[in-house]
Design a protein around this motif. Structure first.
Motif, mmCIF file in Angstrom:
data_model
loop_
_atom_site.group_PDB
_atom_site.id
_atom_site.type_symbol
_atom_site.label_atom_id
_atom_site.label_comp_id
_atom_site.label_asym_id
_atom_site.label_seq_id
_atom_site.Cartn_x
_atom_site.Cartn_y
_atom_site.Cartn_z
ATOM 1 N N THR A 76 -12.419 7.529 -4.824
ATOM 2 C CA THR A 76 -11.661 6.456 -5.476
ATOM 3 C C THR A 76 -11.091 5.467 -4.468
ATOM 4 O OG1 THR A 76 -9.704 7.910 -5.531
ATOM 5 C CG2 THR A 76 -11.059 7.801 -7.517
ATOM 6 N N TRP A 77 -10.579 5.957 -3.327
ATOM 7 C CA TRP A 77 -10.039 4.991 -2.378
ATOM 8 C C TRP A 77 -11.154 4.137 -1.779
ATOM 9 C CZ3 TRP A 77 -9.364 9.156 1.700
ATOM 10 C CH2 TRP A 77 -9.962 8.813 2.922
ATOM 11 N N PHE A 130 0.833 -1.205 0.000
ATOM 12 C CA PHE A 130 0.000 0.000 0.000
ATOM 13 C C PHE A 130 0.869 1.258 0.000
ATOM 14 C CE2 PHE A 130 -1.417 3.428 2.759
ATOM 15 C CZ PHE A 130 -2.658 3.764 2.262
ATOM 16 N N PHE A 131 1.922 1.247 0.811
ATOM 17 C CA PHE A 131 2.728 2.441 1.006
ATOM 18 C C PHE A 131 3.631 2.733 -0.189
ATOM 19 C CE2 PHE A 131 1.521 1.032 5.207
ATOM 20 C CZ PHE A 131 1.082 2.210 5.778
ATOM 21 N N VAL A 132 3.853 1.738 -1.055
ATOM 22 C CA VAL A 132 4.640 1.985 -2.265
ATOM 23 C C VAL A 132 3.837 2.857 -3.226
ATOM 24 C CG1 VAL A 132 5.804 0.931 -4.232
ATOM 25 C CG2 VAL A 132 5.911 -0.168 -1.979
ATOM 26 N N GLY A 133 2.597 2.448 -3.507
ATOM 27 C CA GLY A 133 1.735 3.275 -4.350
ATOM 28 C C GLY A 133 1.498 4.640 -3.736
ATOM 29 N N TYR A 134 1.347 4.657 -2.440
ATOM 30 C CA TYR A 134 1.137 5.907 -1.704
ATOM 31 C C TYR A 134 2.327 6.847 -1.884
ATOM 32 C CZ TYR A 134 -0.768 8.571 2.297
ATOM 33 O OH TYR A 134 -1.311 9.530 3.112
ATOM 34 N N ALA A 135 3.534 6.303 -1.754
ATOM 35 C CA ALA A 135 4.740 7.132 -1.833
ATOM 36 C C ALA A 135 4.970 7.678 -3.238
ATOM 37 C CB ALA A 135 5.953 6.309 -1.396
ATOM 38 N N ILE A 136 4.725 6.873 -4.260
ATOM 39 C CA ILE A 136 5.002 7.293 -5.633
ATOM 40 C C ILE A 136 4.161 8.498 -6.037
ATOM 41 C CG2 ILE A 136 4.809 6.605 -8.058
ATOM 42 C CD1 ILE A 136 5.524 3.749 -7.167
ATOM 43 N N GLY A 169 -3.184 2.469 -2.185
ATOM 44 C CA GLY A 169 -2.186 3.481 -1.885
ATOM 45 C C GLY A 169 -2.174 4.600 -2.914
ATOM 46 N N VAL A 170 -2.300 4.226 -4.206
ATOM 47 C CA VAL A 170 -2.345 5.222 -5.276
ATOM 48 C C VAL A 170 -3.558 6.133 -5.091
ATOM 49 C CG1 VAL A 170 -2.636 5.562 -7.762
ATOM 50 C CG2 VAL A 170 -1.113 3.757 -6.913
ATOM 51 N N ALA A 171 -4.721 5.527 -4.804
ATOM 52 C CA ALA A 171 -5.953 6.302 -4.660
ATOM 53 C C ALA A 171 -5.894 7.251 -3.470
ATOM 54 C CB ALA A 171 -7.146 5.353 -4.517
ATOM 55 N N GLU A 172 -5.298 6.787 -2.366
ATOM 56 C CA GLU A 172 -5.285 7.597 -1.148
ATOM 57 C C GLU A 172 -4.120 8.584 -1.116
ATOM 58 O OE1 GLU A 172 -4.946 7.117 3.629
ATOM 59 O OE2 GLU A 172 -5.739 5.377 2.571
ATOM 60 N N ALA A 173 -3.179 8.455 -2.033
ATOM 61 C CA ALA A 173 -2.003 9.333 -2.039
ATOM 62 C C ALA A 173 -2.419 10.794 -2.012
ATOM 63 C CB ALA A 173 -1.147 9.054 -3.272
ATOM 64 N N GLY A 174 -1.806 11.536 -1.140
ATOM 65 C CA GLY A 174 -2.104 12.955 -1.028
ATOM 66 C C GLY A 174 -3.129 13.289 0.028
#
Length: 443
Positions: A92-93, A62-68, A117-122
């Protein structure tokens, strides 16, 4: 000056009453949707055949997509406004989290956790940045402290809810863990739509404040921004390579390693202590550490705002957390272990709103959006490595306590770095710009 301070206090209180309950609800759902696999773990593994190592990787990816996508997401929030971007993030998340109900094999599990992670990023750095646009530095730790109630409240209310949803096993043909992901994910999407109509991007647009209140708040925030610009980078690129920002990335990495190394396995740890399966009873006991965290997070940031000792308080809380994590794994008594977990959760939750006052003292504008996002994204990778480090330590030493020792060490190391390397500019109580080189906790 007293009259001005009283007026500022009144408008700040009004902003807190208006914004913080809603932002808190958003954070509760965010934290619940990233951490609810801790409740689903045993049933999910039984139904899908996931190994412990596969579960740990999925929990952390999860945190990889989040970080990118963290920095790009926060820069978009800075450009288009919080109400639109927070709506997009939550909708989206929530949909991706609900789709976790159909993660029937390892590949799907990994993919959906990455996409979550991508959806929740930011989201989180976006809220921290958003709060800097509403709360002056003099009240920011208190505001962040209330916002941080979201993590413990997610477990105080979410733990029993998750337990009840797991107990719905078989209803309408769905497994209990499927109900868990479906209900909690769709709740996030509904609140995301609500956010678009409820939030305002900036105090100047807040019709629920009087004209005088808007003018006072905007003037005070502009004053803080001018002070921050004297001490920190002004461009996006400069903020991303600023040595102080990179040190804070390391500190936050260690904090998040301790947090998620505990959070992802807390229901199973409590289950083992009680000798009971994960359900409503375990959910109730799991809520106890988070009740303690709410109390401490209410008290300490207020003390820090009043005394200016944000740095020393943060370090002390992280040392407390590290010792308590270790004790929770070594104590022979379930009661002592639960008390230790209460101290651990209180320490690493209450330390975080204090931590976020460090970068917001010298980052402003787009530089703040980028710098805060970078700290959260690189620091958040601690949540990726922690489950795997804990699992590896347990396997290497054939002891569940070994993993907890690693997490305890991360928390204490974070405290040491804060004491040794973190120096942040402060403003005098009379709100005058400080002289160059003055630092927090200088006394």
């Amino acid at each position: 000056m007293n009259q001005s301070a009283s007026a500022e206090g009144a408008v700040t209180s009004r902003v807190m009453r208006r914004l913080l309950p809603f932002l808190l609800l958003m954070y509760v759902l965010a934290f619940l949707d990233r951490a609810n696999i801790g409740f689903a773990q045993k049933a999910l593994q039984q139904d899908t055949g996931l190994t412990n190592a596969a579960f740990a990787f999925g929990a952390g990816v999860f945190f990889v997509g989040y970080a990118i996508f963290e920095v790009p997401s926060n820069l978009l929030l800075h450009r288009v406004g919080a109400k639109l971007w927070m709506c997009r993030i939550m909708v989206t998340w929530g949909l991706v989290s609900a789709a976790m109900a159909f993660a029937h094999n390892a590949t799907t599990f990994y993919t959906l956790r990455f996409l979550l992670g991508v959806a929740e990023a930011g989201f989180f750095p976006g809220i921290v940045y958003y709060l800097t646009r509403w709360f002056p530095q003099s009240s920011r730790a208190r505001a962040l402290g209330v916002f941080y109630f979201g993590a413990p409240l997610a477990f105080i209310f979410g733990a029993p809810l998750s337990g009840l949803l797991l107990d719905l096993h078989g209803a309408l043909g769905f497994k209990g863990w499927q109900w868990l992901f479906l209900v909690e994910g769709l709740l996030a999407s509904i609140v995301g739509v609500w956010a678009f109509w409820y939030l305002d991007d900036h105090p100047a647009k807040a019709r629920w404040l009087t004209q005088d209140q808007r003018a006072l708040l905007v003037a005070r925030l502009d004053e803080d921004a001018r002070s921050a610009s004297l001490h920190g980078p002004r461009s996006v690129l400069a903020s991303l390579v600023d040595p102080r920002v990179l040190v804070l990335c390391c500190v936050y990495f260690l904090i998040q390693a301790a947090v998620y190394g505990v959070v992802f396995y807390l229901p199973q740890q409590v289950s083992a202590l009680l000798g009971a399966k994960v359900g409503f009873r375990v959910g109730l006991v799991t809520a106890l550490p988070w009740i303690a965290a709410v109390i401490v997070t209410w008290i300490v940031p207020r003390y820090a705002d009043r005394t200016g000792r944000h740095r020393s308080c943060a370090a002390a809380l992280l040392v407390l957390s590290g010792i308590a994590i270790a004790v929770s794994g070594l104590a022979g008594s379930p009661v002592v272990s639960i008390i230790a977990l209460c101290c651990a959760a209180s320490g690493f939750i209450a330390a975080q709103p204090l931590f976020w006052t460090f970068p917001t003292r010298y980052l402003t504008g787009a530089a703040a959006a980028a710098g805060i996002a970078l700290i959260n994204s690189l620091g958040g990778l601690g949540g990726f490595f922690a489950p795997m480090a804990r699992t590896a330590a347990e396997a290497a030493f054939h002891s569940t306590s070994a993993g907890l020792m690693v997490l305890a060490g991360a928390s204490v190391l974070a405290a040491l770095i804060i004491v040794a390397l973190v120096r942040v500019p402060v403003r005098r109580p009379e709100c005058q710009p400080i002289t160059h080189g003055e630092t927090a906790d200088a006394s």
